[in-house]
Design a protein around this motif. Sequence first.
Motif, mmCIF file in Angstrom:
data_model
loop_
_atom_site.group_PDB
_atom_site.id
_atom_site.type_symbol
_atom_site.label_atom_id
_atom_site.label_comp_id
_atom_site.label_asym_id
_atom_site.label_seq_id
_atom_site.Cartn_x
_atom_site.Cartn_y
_atom_site.Cartn_z
ATOM 1 N N CYS B 313 0.836 -1.196 0.000
ATOM 2 C CA CYS B 313 0.000 0.000 0.000
ATOM 3 C C CYS B 313 0.873 1.250 0.000
ATOM 4 O O CYS B 313 1.866 1.319 0.686
ATOM 5 C CB CYS B 313 -0.882 -0.041 1.244
ATOM 6 S SG CYS B 313 -1.791 1.468 1.525
ATOM 7 N N GLN B 314 0.472 2.226 -0.805
ATOM 8 C CA GLN B 314 1.260 3.450 -0.903
ATOM 9 C C GLN B 314 0.636 4.580 -0.099
ATOM 10 O O GLN B 314 0.765 5.752 -0.459
ATOM 11 C CB GLN B 314 1.355 3.861 -2.368
ATOM 12 C CG GLN B 314 1.805 2.744 -3.266
ATOM 13 C CD GLN B 314 2.946 3.174 -4.170
ATOM 14 O OE1 GLN B 314 3.402 4.307 -4.132
ATOM 15 N NE2 GLN B 314 3.417 2.256 -4.980
ATOM 16 N N CYS B 315 -0.056 4.222 0.975
ATOM 17 C CA CYS B 315 -0.750 5.236 1.759
ATOM 18 C C CYS B 315 0.167 6.378 2.173
ATOM 19 O O CYS B 315 -0.259 7.531 2.229
ATOM 20 C CB CYS B 315 -1.398 4.619 2.995
ATOM 21 S SG CYS B 315 -2.961 3.824 2.606
ATOM 22 N N ILE B 318 0.297 8.762 -0.532
ATOM 23 C CA ILE B 318 -1.024 9.404 -0.668
ATOM 24 C C ILE B 318 -1.213 10.452 0.418
ATOM 25 O O ILE B 318 -1.632 11.572 0.162
ATOM 26 C CB ILE B 318 -2.150 8.338 -0.532
ATOM 27 C CG1 ILE B 318 -2.044 7.275 -1.612
ATOM 28 C CG2 ILE B 318 -3.532 8.979 -0.497
ATOM 29 C CD1 ILE B 318 -2.478 7.691 -2.980
ATOM 30 N N CYS B 328 -1.176 4.797 -7.638
ATOM 31 C CA CYS B 328 -0.815 3.604 -6.862
ATOM 32 C C CYS B 328 -1.126 2.389 -7.732
ATOM 33 O O CYS B 328 -2.237 2.250 -8.236
ATOM 34 C CB CYS B 328 -1.613 3.532 -5.567
ATOM 35 S SG CYS B 328 -1.511 1.925 -4.760
ATOM 36 N N LEU B 330 -1.866 -0.508 -7.103
ATOM 37 C CA LEU B 330 -2.933 -1.399 -6.636
ATOM 38 C C LEU B 330 -4.325 -0.789 -6.794
ATOM 39 O O LEU B 330 -5.334 -1.488 -6.737
ATOM 40 C CB LEU B 330 -2.712 -1.756 -5.162
ATOM 41 C CG LEU B 330 -1.367 -2.385 -4.805
ATOM 42 C CD1 LEU B 330 -1.352 -2.786 -3.338
ATOM 43 C CD2 LEU B 330 -1.111 -3.609 -5.673
ATOM 44 N N TYR B 331 -4.380 0.536 -6.988
ATOM 45 C CA TYR B 331 -5.655 1.243 -7.026
ATOM 46 C C TYR B 331 -6.606 0.669 -8.075
ATOM 47 O O TYR B 331 -6.238 0.515 -9.240
ATOM 48 C CB TYR B 331 -5.405 2.729 -7.323
ATOM 49 C CG TYR B 331 -6.673 3.558 -7.491
ATOM 50 C CD1 TYR B 331 -7.391 4.003 -6.392
ATOM 51 C CD2 TYR B 331 -7.146 3.881 -8.759
ATOM 52 C CE1 TYR B 331 -8.541 4.749 -6.541
ATOM 53 C CE2 TYR B 331 -8.306 4.631 -8.927
ATOM 54 C CZ TYR B 331 -9.001 5.061 -7.818
ATOM 55 O OH TYR B 331 -10.143 5.797 -7.968
ATOM 56 N N CYS B 335 -6.782 -3.313 -5.033
ATOM 57 C CA CYS B 335 -7.357 -2.551 -3.917
ATOM 58 C C CYS B 335 -8.630 -1.829 -4.326
ATOM 59 O O CYS B 335 -8.606 -0.914 -5.146
ATOM 60 C CB CYS B 335 -6.318 -1.550 -3.410
ATOM 61 S SG CYS B 335 -6.891 -0.563 -2.017
ATOM 62 N N VAL B 341 -6.748 -2.770 0.444
ATOM 63 C CA VAL B 341 -5.404 -3.091 0.913
ATOM 64 C C VAL B 341 -5.004 -2.102 2.008
ATOM 65 O O VAL B 341 -4.385 -2.463 2.997
ATOM 66 C CB VAL B 341 -4.391 -3.065 -0.251
ATOM 67 C CG1 VAL B 341 -2.979 -3.328 0.257
ATOM 68 C CG2 VAL B 341 -4.776 -4.110 -1.300
ATOM 69 N N GLY B 342 -5.364 -0.853 1.815
ATOM 70 C CA GLY B 342 -4.997 0.157 2.806
ATOM 71 C C GLY B 342 -6.212 0.882 3.352
ATOM 72 O O GLY B 342 -7.297 0.821 2.781
ATOM 73 N N CYS B 344 -6.827 3.999 3.412
ATOM 74 C CA CYS B 344 -7.286 5.130 2.597
ATOM 75 C C CYS B 344 -8.415 4.711 1.670
ATOM 76 O O CYS B 344 -9.132 5.540 1.135
ATOM 77 C CB CYS B 344 -6.157 5.685 1.745
ATOM 78 S SG CYS B 344 -4.776 6.223 2.714
ATOM 79 N N MET B 345 -8.552 3.398 1.423
ATOM 80 C CA MET B 345 -9.606 2.919 0.549
ATOM 81 C C MET B 345 -10.884 2.600 1.320
ATOM 82 O O MET B 345 -11.942 2.465 0.724
ATOM 83 C CB MET B 345 -9.108 1.678 -0.213
ATOM 84 C CG MET B 345 -10.002 1.206 -1.322
ATOM 85 S SD MET B 345 -10.395 2.463 -2.554
ATOM 86 C CE MET B 345 -9.256 2.055 -3.876
ATOM 87 N N CYS B 352 -8.202 7.618 -1.183
ATOM 88 C CA CYS B 352 -8.417 6.611 -2.234
ATOM 89 C C CYS B 352 -9.910 6.306 -2.372
ATOM 90 O O CYS B 352 -10.418 6.153 -3.480
ATOM 91 C CB CYS B 352 -7.630 5.340 -1.927
ATOM 92 S SG CYS B 352 -5.855 5.644 -1.849
HETATM 93 S S1 SF4 Z 1 -5.398 2.308 -0.070
HETATM 94 FE FE1 SF4 Z 1 -5.199 1.023 -1.873
HETATM 95 S S2 SF4 Z 1 -5.153 2.424 -3.608
HETATM 96 FE FE2 SF4 Z 1 -4.784 3.608 -1.748
HETATM 97 S S3 SF4 Z 1 -2.572 3.695 -1.583
HETATM 98 FE FE3 SF4 Z 1 -3.220 1.960 -0.353
HETATM 99 S S4 SF4 Z 1 -3.126 0.232 -1.777
HETATM 100 FE FE4 SF4 Z 1 -3.039 2.061 -3.031
#
Ligand code: SF4
Lengths: 336, 364
Positions: B313-315, B318, B328, B330-331, B335, B341-342, B344-345, B352
């Motif tokens: 996750c690239q939170c 973000i 990201c 995975l977006y 995810c 995954v994180g 923020c989603m 996200c």
């Molecule tokens: S929440 Fe999901 S989309 Fe957002 S940064 Fe984490 S992995 Fe990527």
Amino acid sequence: MKKDRILLDHGSGGRMANRLIAEMMLPLFDNPMLSRLDDGASFDIPDGRMAFSTDSYVVDPLFFPGGNIGDLAINGTVNDIAMCGALPLYLSAGLIIEEGFPMQDLEAILRSMSISAEKAGVKIVTGDTKVVPRGAADKIFINTSGIGQIPEGVNVSGENARPGDKIIVSGTIGDHGITILHQREGLSFDAQMKSDSAPLNHLVARMLNITKNIHVLRDPTRGGVATALNEIAAKSNVGIRIRESDIPVKKNVAGFCSILGLDPLFVANEGKLIAFVEKRHADEVLRAVKEDSCGRDARIIGEVVSLHCGKVIMETAIGGERIVNMLTGEQLPRIC
Amino acid sequence: MKPNAHYQNPAFCRSLADRIAEMAKGQIRIMEVCGTHTVSIFRHGIRFLLPESILLVSGPGCPVCVTDQRDIDAFIKLAGQDNTIIHTFGDLMRVPGSSSSLQKEKAEGRDIRIVYSATDAIDTAMANPTKQVVFAGVGFETTAPTIAASVVSAKRMGIDNYSIYCTHKRVPPALDALASDRDMHIDGFLLPGHVSVIIGRKGYEPFFQKYRIPSAIAGFEPVDILAAILRLVEMITEGSPALINAYPRAVPENGNATARKTMETVFDTCDARWRGLGVIPGSGLAFRDEYAHFDAARRFGITFPENCPPSGCQCGEILTGKITPPQCPLYNKACTPVDPVGPCMVSSEGTCAAYYNYAAGDDG
Ligand code: SF4
């Protein structure tokens, strides 16, 4: 009933069960098909197409302002049938009751089932009651199924939305879901809210009387208007555009939503419908909807376009634009 | 939906947006620090009204999103203890820990209840004297005083089966960390309205004096946000940075002294670990010794692994506005809100989630 609580014996199929049916249920749901107490109901069916639907009701709390699980169970299935463009005829009702359930509450629930069925003009023609030990069910669960007749020339389906169609919503949205949340969580906001639980079959009949060119009908229950519109956009492979400022929301519902970070577009309704109507008939259908007691606050909220297929786009109240997506799970109130 | 008459007036919004467009010269990057702002901006389609030269980047102001994975794991561990009831705000339920989430634990039969305020947790504690009631304390200066007040009253009433797992954080030290990051390039900060109600405009003064980046406290209605952006754009183009309160109807100059006093009675500041941002000095709140008894981490001996497994996750990126969600990998693939995954989603204020729900795939 002298005893004031449901006992396991009431679901035994024996004498106690018979008494429950004879003393409590039959007087409320009196009709010749049910009173025969056969294993099933038999009846003639009209020519043409039929609609058939089922739903189970597990709402908590059982009683809330504007209704209870009983009328919800009748209206829900009546509405599901009506949304097929059909005239609902017969229902079945299955009750699963937890041992110890207060008899008085059961009576209140059955009474509102009977009143709603009467209002909708449908008959409950077969039923079943089971009692399960304490803890095996949460108070009472109700399943209803029903059948209805689709009039000649009516073809309503989520796949039928066409570019140009106008989208009518029959009244303020979010009333039911917010009432339930408010009641369930015992929130102390000073707001008078009431569920909109109501049968919509008469409203649908009124609309079909104006024109058979109604392409889609939906009652936006769980997931709300946003989810229903997204499903239709995907199934019909069209784009949908709606205008935020045309969507009717009661002031107290809007206020409550904004405090908790909820979006009324995702909140459940139990007495509202969305209709996709051919453009040339839209104004006339809207007028008819407004004449019905269930449709006074009806509005045209948008239209179907041939752009952005599968997506719902909303012009916001301030003149911006955004996507309206489907609901993922239950909306959960945020941290402030 | 009837627009909240004055604060959502379309003509007024349009004229504010036009003035922003006239004023803005060259690219301007404004960070909205607060998750409630992010959601409001998306929900009202505010970006649609703004000229392309204004870039709104989301910051670390979603309390759920900045909660470290290890803290999420700690909530899950606490939920797994016998005779324990966890109380939490709804937002935390779906946030994935390293192997589960509170929502999954609830389905497993753990007693996890969503509440709206900490006082509900006290009621539960009194009604269940043989159980331990633990509150999952997540939030900024906005929530911390109410948690502190619940601890004070629990102490007064002698309720000893109530405790807090405290991950509360302070906003100004995070701003400091962001401003000192050389990769950040933020021209102006839109400061959170709710937090400011407690700390006042004064609460940001040391931060502002240190970096002199234009900063405006803003409310959450479209007019509030646009008006604050206009003030920021003026300051940025004129090269006259200031720290202003553009939300005076809710935010007093000195904030809410009573709330801060309650908070300071119970908590002292400490270093805290932010997801994606690492340890930020002085950004956390820890129980003072007199109230240590209410610290769930201490009461139940919760310890942390030094490292937590990477999730991809690239939170962090973000939350510091370095990338937007579609950047990201995975977006909208691995995810989504259904299978996040994180945090923020999943959080209703997560960036996200806001992109996914309101901008669906475009770059916003
Ligand atoms: S929440 Fe999901 S989309 Fe957002 S940064 Fe984490 S992995 Fe990527």
